[in-house]
Design a protein around this motif. Sequence first.
Motif, PDB file in Angstrom:
ATOM      1  N   TRP A   1      25.805  60.630 -10.165  1.00 34.84           N
ATOM      2  CA  TRP A   1      27.081  60.169  -9.590  1.00 34.84           C
ATOM      3  C   TRP A   1      28.054  61.327  -9.421  1.00 34.84           C
TER       4      TRP A   1
ATOM      5  N   ILE B   1      28.001  53.402 -10.809  1.00 35.34           N
ATOM      6  CA  ILE B   1      28.999  53.727  -9.787  1.00 35.34           C
ATOM      7  C   ILE B   1      30.387  53.892 -10.410  1.00 35.34           C
TER       8      ILE B   1
ATOM      9  N   TYR C   1      33.411  48.945  -6.178  1.00 31.62           N
ATOM     10  CA  TYR C   1      33.854  49.871  -5.138  1.00 31.62           C
ATOM     11  C   TYR C   1      35.040  49.286  -4.373  1.00 31.62           C
TER      12      TYR C   1
ATOM     13  N   SER D   1      28.158  46.561  -8.023  1.00 38.80           N
ATOM     14  CA  SER D   1      28.577  47.891  -7.577  1.00 38.80           C
ATOM     15  C   SER D   1      29.505  47.788  -6.378  1.00 38.80           C
TER      16      SER D   1
ATOM     17  N   PRO E   1      27.624  49.171 -13.876  1.00 37.34           N
ATOM     18  CA  PRO E   1      26.783  50.017 -13.030  1.00 37.34           C
ATOM     19  C   PRO E   1      27.294  51.465 -13.019  1.00 37.34           C
TER      20      PRO E   1
END
Lengths: 187, 89, 242
Positions: free
Chosen positions: C178, A13, A166, A162, A11
């Motif tokens: 992002w 992220i 994280y 994601s 992803p």
Amino acid sequence: MVADDRHAKLPGIIVFILADIASFVLFFIVFMAERAKQLDVFVQSGQHVNVTLGLINTLILITSGCLVALAVPSARNGQIILARRFILGALAVGALFAVIKGVEYYQKIQAGLLVDTNLYFTFYYIFTGLHFVHYVVGMTLLTLVYFKIKHQSSGHFLWLHSGALYWHMVDLLWIFIFPLLYFQGAR
Amino acid sequence: MARYYYTNAIIWALLVIATLFSFEAVSFAYLHQHALTIAMIFACLKAHLIAQYFMELRDAPKPWAIPFNALFIVATLAIAGIDAAAAYF
Amino acid sequence: MDRTGKSNPYRYVRFCAWGGPILLVALIFFWGILGHNIPPYSAAGNADEIATHFREHTSQARIGMIFTMAFGVFYVIWGLGISKVMEAIEQDNNVLSTLQLWGAGLTTIVIILPASFWLTAAFRPDELPPQTIQLLYDAGWIFFDCAFSLTMLQILAMGVCFLGDKRAQPIIPHWVSWYVIWVGCMLPLLGLISVFKDGPFSRSGLINYWIEFPIFFLFMLLSSIYVLRAIPKLENEHALAN
């Protein structure tokens, strides 16, 4: 239902996570440079932090991260109930981190060691505080994921993946913050 | 799933051992002056394990593991380097 | 007609998007160079240092700040350009593009208001005591950096919206989104300038000046480039839909 395989694209992220870790690495270098200017103050102040509590928190995050790392392949294999159990476990273990952090902050404040005591404690509160903000965001994300994946709505795996990445970032940051702040006194 | 239970259990155990070991290393008197450096090397190893296995970067289609591991190494070398410089000058 | 119901939805949008680069150049020249803000005077320095600067470079400071205030409006113009691109990405409603526009509009104040404090410091610097000049200088900086939430609103609304793009080839690449979100998350550190007079977190320090400002300027540049690149794509989509 196979939502994804482990060789699939990560992803987006991941870019954020990389940038975030990079900024922390930069903060660490700033910390070390400032430390070199007043080594004695930092080393002495480092004796006032509770290494045991820091150590317990490291173990908590490692365990919580391990559970989240199991939730991702479970969901990928379509075992949503199992994935949710792992997330619940990760949340339960992760919640202890906040409890211990609270005890630690309480001890510091009781001892009169505040953000303006000296530069070491300034960094101590900023680093642990910033990390705590990341932690709160991570816990919120995992809670959201816990409810989102229940109905396997569209994009549920992306949310889980994601959120898990994280959460590993929260773990990674702590793994560096812990020795940096807590192993000062040993000199 | 069995494969994941097995792998994650081993990685978890290694992470716990590395954490406890770096904690112990710091308590040994003769290692005191290198405590921070030793702890950072362990931190780097732990971060590597988390990135490769928990984040599954070793399986990613693009070499995401490279920038992550590079950051861990840069952090460790910079911290150990500045620490050594501060101690000698 | 597309879903906006307008026949030419991207007219003027290119001009709006150019507002970002125009403001960027103006800020670097008028606010940065003429305003002597690369880097600013340290909060740890004494009042005389700042007072002497305003007394000796009065005209330079005045020109710098008048033009900073004049060009500040380009921030909201730029924000509207971004909003129009965001509207083409939004599926459900226009909440994010509206929040972004409000964030950009309020950030305009963050450029204009501190400049008026610094302009006031340059108004009669010979008659004012150094501490008063320092007070105006500090007040300007505290508003400039500590009003970060307004800009953060703009940036996060923008990043979240761009990430929600369902197209096979997103209008704005996800890595840009992002980066934008990361910059938004870095902004709260600026609040620390209200506590530190020196060190990395002070207004002229390594983190809160030398890192925060370049990453923010890079954010302005990157988003301008990608918004400008998005406009022809959207015009094509619009033409195809009609």
